[in-house]
Design an enzyme around this catalytic site. Structure first.
Site, PDB file in Angstrom:
ATOM      1  N   ASP A  80      -6.720   3.890   9.725  1.00  0.00           N
ATOM      2  CA  ASP A  80      -8.096   4.036   9.233  1.00  0.00           C
ATOM      3  C   ASP A  80      -8.502   2.850   8.362  1.00  0.00           C
ATOM      4  O   ASP A  80      -9.682   2.578   8.194  1.00  0.00           O
ATOM      5  CB  ASP A  80      -8.222   5.305   8.379  1.00  0.00           C
ATOM      6  CG  ASP A  80      -7.973   6.550   9.196  1.00  0.00           C
ATOM      7  OD1 ASP A  80      -7.996   6.457  10.439  1.00  0.00           O
ATOM      8  OD2 ASP A  80      -7.731   7.611   8.596  1.00  0.00           O
ATOM      9  N   GLU A 112     -10.443  12.565  14.908  1.00  0.00           N
ATOM     10  CA  GLU A 112      -9.839  12.852  13.600  1.00  0.00           C
ATOM     11  C   GLU A 112     -10.549  14.048  12.978  1.00  0.00           C
ATOM     12  O   GLU A 112     -11.313  14.764  13.664  1.00  0.00           O
ATOM     13  CB  GLU A 112      -9.930  11.626  12.670  1.00  0.00           C
ATOM     14  CG  GLU A 112      -8.982  10.499  13.061  1.00  0.00           C
ATOM     15  CD  GLU A 112      -8.647   9.548  11.924  1.00  0.00           C
ATOM     16  OE1 GLU A 112      -9.153   9.738  10.793  1.00  0.00           O
ATOM     17  OE2 GLU A 112      -7.873   8.595  12.166  1.00  0.00           O
ATOM     18  N   HIS A 125       0.809  -1.219   0.000  1.00  0.00           N
ATOM     19  CA  HIS A 125       0.000   0.000   0.000  1.00  0.00           C
ATOM     20  C   HIS A 125       0.841   1.267   0.000  1.00  0.00           C
ATOM     21  O   HIS A 125       0.332   2.363   0.223  1.00  0.00           O
ATOM     22  CB  HIS A 125      -0.992  -0.011   1.173  1.00  0.00           C
ATOM     23  CG  HIS A 125      -2.118  -0.965   0.913  1.00  0.00           C
ATOM     24  ND1 HIS A 125      -2.108  -2.249   1.388  1.00  0.00           N
ATOM     25  CD2 HIS A 125      -3.247  -0.840   0.186  1.00  0.00           C
ATOM     26  CE1 HIS A 125      -3.198  -2.866   0.980  1.00  0.00           C
ATOM     27  NE2 HIS A 125      -3.911  -2.043   0.245  1.00  0.00           N
TER      28      HIS A 125
HETATM   29  C1  LIG Z   1      -5.958   2.970   1.779  1.00  0.00           C
HETATM   30  C2  LIG Z   1      -4.807   3.340   2.699  1.00  0.00           C
HETATM   31  C3  LIG Z   1      -5.070   3.797   3.975  1.00  0.00           C
HETATM   32  C4  LIG Z   1      -4.017   4.128   4.833  1.00  0.00           C
HETATM   33  N1  LIG Z   1      -4.307   4.584   6.086  1.00  0.00           N
HETATM   34  C5  LIG Z   1      -3.300   4.883   6.929  1.00  0.00           C
HETATM   35  C6  LIG Z   1      -3.569   5.337   8.254  1.00  0.00           C
HETATM   36  O1  LIG Z   1      -4.712   5.503   8.656  1.00  0.00           O
HETATM   37  N2  LIG Z   1      -2.528   5.587   9.072  1.00  0.00           N
HETATM   38  C7  LIG Z   1      -1.231   5.410   8.657  1.00  0.00           C
HETATM   39  O2  LIG Z   1      -0.315   5.611   9.449  1.00  0.00           O
HETATM   40  N3  LIG Z   1      -0.948   5.010   7.405  1.00  0.00           N
HETATM   41  C8  LIG Z   1      -1.948   4.753   6.539  1.00  0.00           C
HETATM   42  N4  LIG Z   1      -1.639   4.355   5.258  1.00  0.00           N
HETATM   43  C9  LIG Z   1      -0.227   4.279   4.853  1.00  0.00           C
HETATM   44  C10 LIG Z   1       0.365   2.936   5.244  1.00  0.00           C
HETATM   45  O3  LIG Z   1       0.491   2.849   6.649  1.00  0.00           O
HETATM   46  C11 LIG Z   1       1.768   2.717   4.684  1.00  0.00           C
HETATM   47  O4  LIG Z   1       1.796   2.920   3.311  1.00  0.00           O
HETATM   48  C12 LIG Z   1       2.245   1.310   5.019  1.00  0.00           C
HETATM   49  O5  LIG Z   1       3.633   1.236   4.844  1.00  0.00           O
HETATM   50  C13 LIG Z   1       1.566   0.299   4.131  1.00  0.00           C
HETATM   51  O6  LIG Z   1       1.642  -0.981   4.697  1.00  0.00           O
HETATM   52  P1  LIG Z   1       1.899  -2.209   3.727  1.00  0.00           P
HETATM   53  O7  LIG Z   1       1.801  -3.425   4.531  1.00  0.00           O
HETATM   54  O8  LIG Z   1       1.065  -2.141   2.512  1.00  0.00           O
HETATM   55  O9  LIG Z   1       3.443  -1.918   3.399  1.00  0.00           O
HETATM   56  P2  LIG Z   1       4.267  -1.925   2.017  1.00  0.00           P
HETATM   57  O10 LIG Z   1       3.754  -0.842   1.133  1.00  0.00           O
HETATM   58  O11 LIG Z   1       4.225  -3.297   1.479  1.00  0.00           O
HETATM   59  O12 LIG Z   1       5.702  -1.567   2.560  1.00  0.00           O
HETATM   60  C14 LIG Z   1       5.990  -0.296   3.082  1.00  0.00           C
HETATM   61  C15 LIG Z   1       7.453  -0.202   3.524  1.00  0.00           C
HETATM   62  O13 LIG Z   1       7.646  -1.043   4.644  1.00  0.00           O
HETATM   63  C16 LIG Z   1       8.612  -2.031   4.353  1.00  0.00           C
HETATM   64  N5  LIG Z   1       8.131  -3.271   4.945  1.00  0.00           N
HETATM   65  C17 LIG Z   1       6.981  -3.926   4.702  1.00  0.00           C
HETATM   66  N6  LIG Z   1       6.882  -5.012   5.485  1.00  0.00           N
HETATM   67  C18 LIG Z   1       8.016  -5.047   6.221  1.00  0.00           C
HETATM   68  C19 LIG Z   1       8.519  -5.929   7.210  1.00  0.00           C
HETATM   69  N7  LIG Z   1       7.853  -7.018   7.594  1.00  0.00           N
HETATM   70  N8  LIG Z   1       9.719  -5.655   7.763  1.00  0.00           N
HETATM   71  C20 LIG Z   1      10.424  -4.571   7.390  1.00  0.00           C
HETATM   72  N9  LIG Z   1      10.002  -3.705   6.458  1.00  0.00           N
HETATM   73  C21 LIG Z   1       8.803  -3.939   5.884  1.00  0.00           C
HETATM   74  C22 LIG Z   1       8.686  -2.104   2.835  1.00  0.00           C
HETATM   75  O14 LIG Z   1       9.938  -2.574   2.387  1.00  0.00           O
HETATM   76  C23 LIG Z   1       8.457  -0.658   2.477  1.00  0.00           C
HETATM   77  O15 LIG Z   1       9.652   0.053   2.594  1.00  0.00           O
HETATM   78  C24 LIG Z   1      -2.671   4.028   4.385  1.00  0.00           C
HETATM   79  C25 LIG Z   1      -2.402   3.586   3.082  1.00  0.00           C
HETATM   80  C26 LIG Z   1      -3.469   3.245   2.241  1.00  0.00           C
HETATM   81  C27 LIG Z   1      -3.173   2.806   0.831  1.00  0.00           C
END
Ligand SMILES: Cc1cc2nc3c(=O)[nH]c(=O)nc-3n(C[C@H](O)[C@H](O)[C@H](O)COP(=O)(O)OP(=O)(O)OC[C@H]3O[C@@H](n4cnc5c(N)ncnc54)[C@H](O)[C@@H]3O)c2cc1C
Length: 457
Positions: free
Chosen positions: A135, A245, A78
């Site tokens: 969220d 919020e 994400h």
């Molecule tokens: C619809 C939506 C709603 C969101 N709402 C919020 C919110 O309310 N609050 C908020 O704080 N953020 C929010 N976000 C942002 C979100 O928290 C970050 O983009 C988060 O990094 C996404 O998590 P992911 O699992 O998809 O990570 P990825 O996009 O897969 O990875 C993000 C980063 O973390 C690293 N990473 C992933 N997994 C690991 C692991 N196990 N160990 C070490 N590094 C790792 C990856 O290499 C990369 O650098 C939102 C994003 C979206 C798209």
């Protein structure tokens, strides 16, 4: 099918560790991890690992370190700017490492690829919940612990990174280590909010608190941004709501600031609405109140996601912009930014978030925030049209300009954002924490193989 410019299997593949999980060069699987929610950046890895255990991750990272092969953990993809992607090298698709291992008194042990939705679904039957949730529940535990993880309860409980008891981490040399605030604390603090630079989190022990049964959600429309932030500050100070919020919605007559506050309910403690919102400065005629089950409240974005998937907008480019602003400048900056922003600049289904949190509750060194007691999250979550690179480039340029405005006002970038950033920007972003972060990178990822998509090292 092999791509014309890339062989089906890289030559290093024959030497790769016999992963119990699947290491694959399948084009479809690689293509799926070559993109993210942002649809702004696309980088094709040579292979993808779908680990079945932390040992699979450790074996792959050991091999990658020996070869100098770049590796990125991908939680649920994400990110909005390629943060979990890698050109060549290997993406570790953590979604296969998603077990909920144990729910104990006050904690849950989970594999890092688990989604927050599966975490709450496992803890609620025990009457427990993580204190702070994002969220959207489709994010992975490892993905949000790598950035911070903020939500409406953060003003009382800090970020998600402030509510972690212990981690298992595979560092960039391939070692699998356990760390916490009292054990290998330098690794613990280098990984939480550490943008994947020093290790891959494979397991997390998360703090839990008693869960409420229901949530009463208030939406209060305010005449101006200043009126909204004044009430938000007041609610933050008196602690009346456990969840706080706010948004700025697009309306016919311009921007409409909206306060979102939620009271958690139990049968023997039903609040009176007038006690909770009677003294606030919203437009009384537009007050919205809704009672929902706690899980439905937490998972409130699910119907919206389903709808946006059905219209296709979920798959549009999302050059999102997120920042933290100090209390002292938030009103001026937000008013200025909104006066120059049109609904078209936001794109269809775009959202603007504006809400305060308490700096006192935040203690993760690498989550960089303005140094004032109250800090506001300000986020412009844009959607760009499909197949219009000019519009996308304009939004990215605008994101950079907005970032510079925020920085001049004492603000910081929340690194989930799509903002073009170079190494000097990162050094400035981390500020006093930068030398320690560089030292941690040298120590825990000496071959510089982890998470190159962040563009830091
Ligand atoms: C619809 C939506 C709603 C969101 N709402 C919020 C919110 O309310 N609050 C908020 O704080 N953020 C929010 N976000 C942002 C979100 O928290 C970050 O983009 C988060 O990094 C996404 O998590 P992911 O699992 O998809 O990570 P990825 O996009 O897969 O990875 C993000 C980063 O973390 C690293 N990473 C992933 N997994 C690991 C692991 N196990 N160990 C070490 N590094 C790792 C990856 O290499 C990369 O650098 C939102 C994003 C979206 C798209």
């Amino acid at each position: 099918m092999a791509e014309p410019d890339r062989p089906a299997a890289p030559e290093w593949m024959s030497d790769a560790p016999p992963a119990r999980g699947r290491l694959t060069c399948d084009v479809e699987i690689r293509s799926a991890v070559a993109k993210d929610f942002g649809h702004v950046v696309r980088r094709m890895p040579d292979a993808a690992l779908r680990p079945e255990s932390a040992e699979d991750v450790a074996a792959l990272v050991t091999f990658a370190a020996q070869r100098g092969l770049p590796v990125a953990a991908r939680g649920r993809g994400h990110s909005t700017a390629g943060q979990a992607q890698v050109e060549g090298g290997v993406v570790i698709d953590m979604s296969t490492l998603d077990a909920i291992r144990d729910v104990g008194p006050g904690f849950v042990d989970v594999d890092a690829g688990a989604s927050w939705r599966s975490v709450v679904e496992a803890t609620l039957p025990h009457g427990l919940t993580p204190p702070v949730l994002t969220d959207y529940l489709g994010l992975s535990v490892g993905g949000t612990l790598s950035v911070g993880g903020i939500g409406g309860a953060a003003h009382q409980h800090g970020m998600q990174t402030d509510n972690v008891l212990e981690l298992d981490v595979v560092t960039g040399d391939g070692a699998l280590r356990t760390c916490s605030a009292s054990r290998e604390s330098s690794l613990f603090h280098a990984v939480l909010g550490g943008l994947g630079q020093c290790g891959v989190i494979t397991r997390a022990r998360l703090r839990l608190v008693p869960a409420p049964d229901r949530a009463r959600c208030y939406k209060l429309f305010h005449p101006t941004v200043r009126s909204l932030t004044r009430d938000q500050r007041r609610l933050l100070a008196d602690g009346r709501f456990p969840y706080l919020e706010g948004q700025v919605k697009a309306g016919e007559g311009g921007w409409r600031p909206m306060l979102e506050a939620v009271a958690f309910l139990s049968e023997d403690d039903l609040p009176r609405d007038s006690d909770l919102v009677g003294d606030l400065a919203h437009d009384q005629a537009t007050l919205e109140i809704e009672d929902v089950a706690y899980l439905d409240f937490l998972d409130r974005m699910a119907p919206g996601e389903e709808y946006l998937r059905s219209t296709g907008e979920w798959f549009h480019p999302h050059p999102w912009w997120n920042a933290f602003l100090p209390d002292s400048t938030v009103d001026d900056v937000v008013e200025e930014v909104l006066s120059g922003l049109s609904v078209e600049d936001l794109g269809p289904s775009g959202v603007i978030l504006l809400y305060p949190t308490s700096r006192r509750r935040m203690s993760t060194p690498l989550v960089r925030m303005p140094d004032e007691p109250v800090v506001f999250l300000f986020a412009i979550l844009r959607t760009a049209p499909l197949d219009d690179p000019t519009a996308l480039v304009a939004m990215l340029r605008s994101n950079r300009a907005l970032y510079e405005r925020v920085r001049a006002a004492g603000g910081t970038r929340y690194p989930v954002a799509s903002v073009p950033f170079d190494r000097d920007d990162w050094a400035r972003h981390f500020g006093a924490a930068w030398p320690g972060f560089v030292a941690a990178k040298d120590r825990y990822d000496p071959h510089r193989v982890l998470a190159p998509g962040q563009g830091i090292f």
